[in-house]
Scaffold this active site. Structure first.
Site, PDB file in Angstrom:
ATOM      1  N   ASP A   1       0.744  -1.230   0.261  1.00 31.84           N
ATOM      2  CA  ASP A   1       0.267  -0.092   0.019  1.00 31.84           C
ATOM      3  C   ASP A   1       1.005   1.335  -0.036  1.00 31.84           C
ATOM      4  O   ASP A   1       1.282   1.728   0.977  1.00 31.84           O
ATOM      5  CB  ASP A   1      -0.954   0.202   1.228  1.00 31.84           C
ATOM      6  CG  ASP A   1      -2.251  -0.837   1.026  1.00 31.84           C
ATOM      7  OD1 ASP A   1      -2.775  -0.896  -0.076  1.00 31.84           O
ATOM      8  OD2 ASP A   1      -2.119  -1.863   1.939  1.00 31.84           O
TER       9      ASP A   1
ATOM     10  N   ASP B   1      -9.915  -4.983  -0.985  1.00 31.68           N
ATOM     11  CA  ASP B   1      -9.018  -4.501  -0.284  1.00 31.68           C
ATOM     12  C   ASP B   1      -9.666  -3.561   0.820  1.00 31.68           C
ATOM     13  O   ASP B   1     -10.079  -2.811   0.479  1.00 31.68           O
ATOM     14  CB  ASP B   1      -7.826  -3.579  -0.888  1.00 31.68           C
ATOM     15  CG  ASP B   1      -6.770  -3.205   0.205  1.00 31.68           C
ATOM     16  OD1 ASP B   1      -6.853  -3.601   1.242  1.00 31.68           O
ATOM     17  OD2 ASP B   1      -5.759  -2.472  -0.105  1.00 31.68           O
TER      18      ASP B   1
END
Length: 226
Positions: free
Chosen positions: A41, A181
């Site tokens: 991320d 996600d």
């Protein structure tokens, strides 16, 4: 094209939730525990209100793992950083359409750099961005939280949106991954899979557990009955 009952499932631990003082060990541990991908991320304190990791971290971990590195760019602008992550060893690079001046050009750039390309949708982002891009994508990433921080609660209203994207993907007849996600845990992974997802990013649910392998086994057991 694999249907909901036969498609393969992939679990991608997000290193955002790992112990950064032991990052190489953490990556080795989730790989040994049976992870399918490694999720990065990348946040820039501009597109999202947080700052995380850059290409140097990707490059340092690339020799430490055989897993595919799945880079989720939460940055603006997009194009400047894509070649750096490709050179650092990324296999998949996904970005948010709102963060790109020219979505089609950004997809092409990712592919020119030798990576698979993905487009990311926040809970309120319209799916119309897929109208002219889906055939060029390798992955669609659906956010089930608003991006910026780990450890958030899953937004259940995203489930119908996941199902809608599954229908669009199936119509193409192409092997496009549908990744989710945000707040993915053992107790909701089956319902996310039933909606149509085949790839699951899990951060705190894995790295916050005492036994990574047991957590991954639990998730796979719940997926096995979908």
């Amino acid at each position: 094209m694999a249907g909901p009952k036969t498609r393969g499932f992939r679990i991608a631990p997000s290193i955002l939730s790992a112990d950064f003082a032991r990052l190489g060990e953490e990556v080795a541990a989730v790989e040994a525990a049976g992870a399918d991908l490694l999720h990065f991320d990348v946040m820039d304190n501009h597109y999202v209100p947080n700052l995380t990791i850059g290409p140097l971290v990707c490059a340092s971990l690339r020799p430490r793992t055989r897993l595919q590195i799945d880079v989720h760019l939460m940055v603006k602008p997009v194009d400047r950083i894509v070649p750096d992550f490709a050179k650092a060893g990324a296999n998949i690079i996904s970005f948010h359409p709102e963060a790109s001046e020219h979505v089609d050009r950004s997809i092409a750039l990712i592919k020119e750099c030798g990576c698979k390309a993905g487009l990311v949708f926040n809970p309120a982002t319209p799916l119309s961005y897929l109208d002219h891009t889906l055939e060029k994508l390798d992955l669609v990433l659906m956010m089930s939280v608003n991006p910026g921080f780990g450890g958030q609660q899953f937004i259940a209203s995203v489930l119908p949106k996941i199902a809608e994207v599954r229908g669009l993907i199936d119509k193409t007849g192409r092997d496009i991954w549908l990744e989710v996600d945000g707040g993915v845990k053992a107790d909701n992974i089956a319902s996310i899979a039933k909606a149509g997802a085949d790839t699951f990013v899990a951060g705190s649910a894995i790295f916050g557990a005492r036994d990574y392998a047991a957590t991954l086994r639990d998730m796979r057991a719940r997926l096995a009955v979908v």
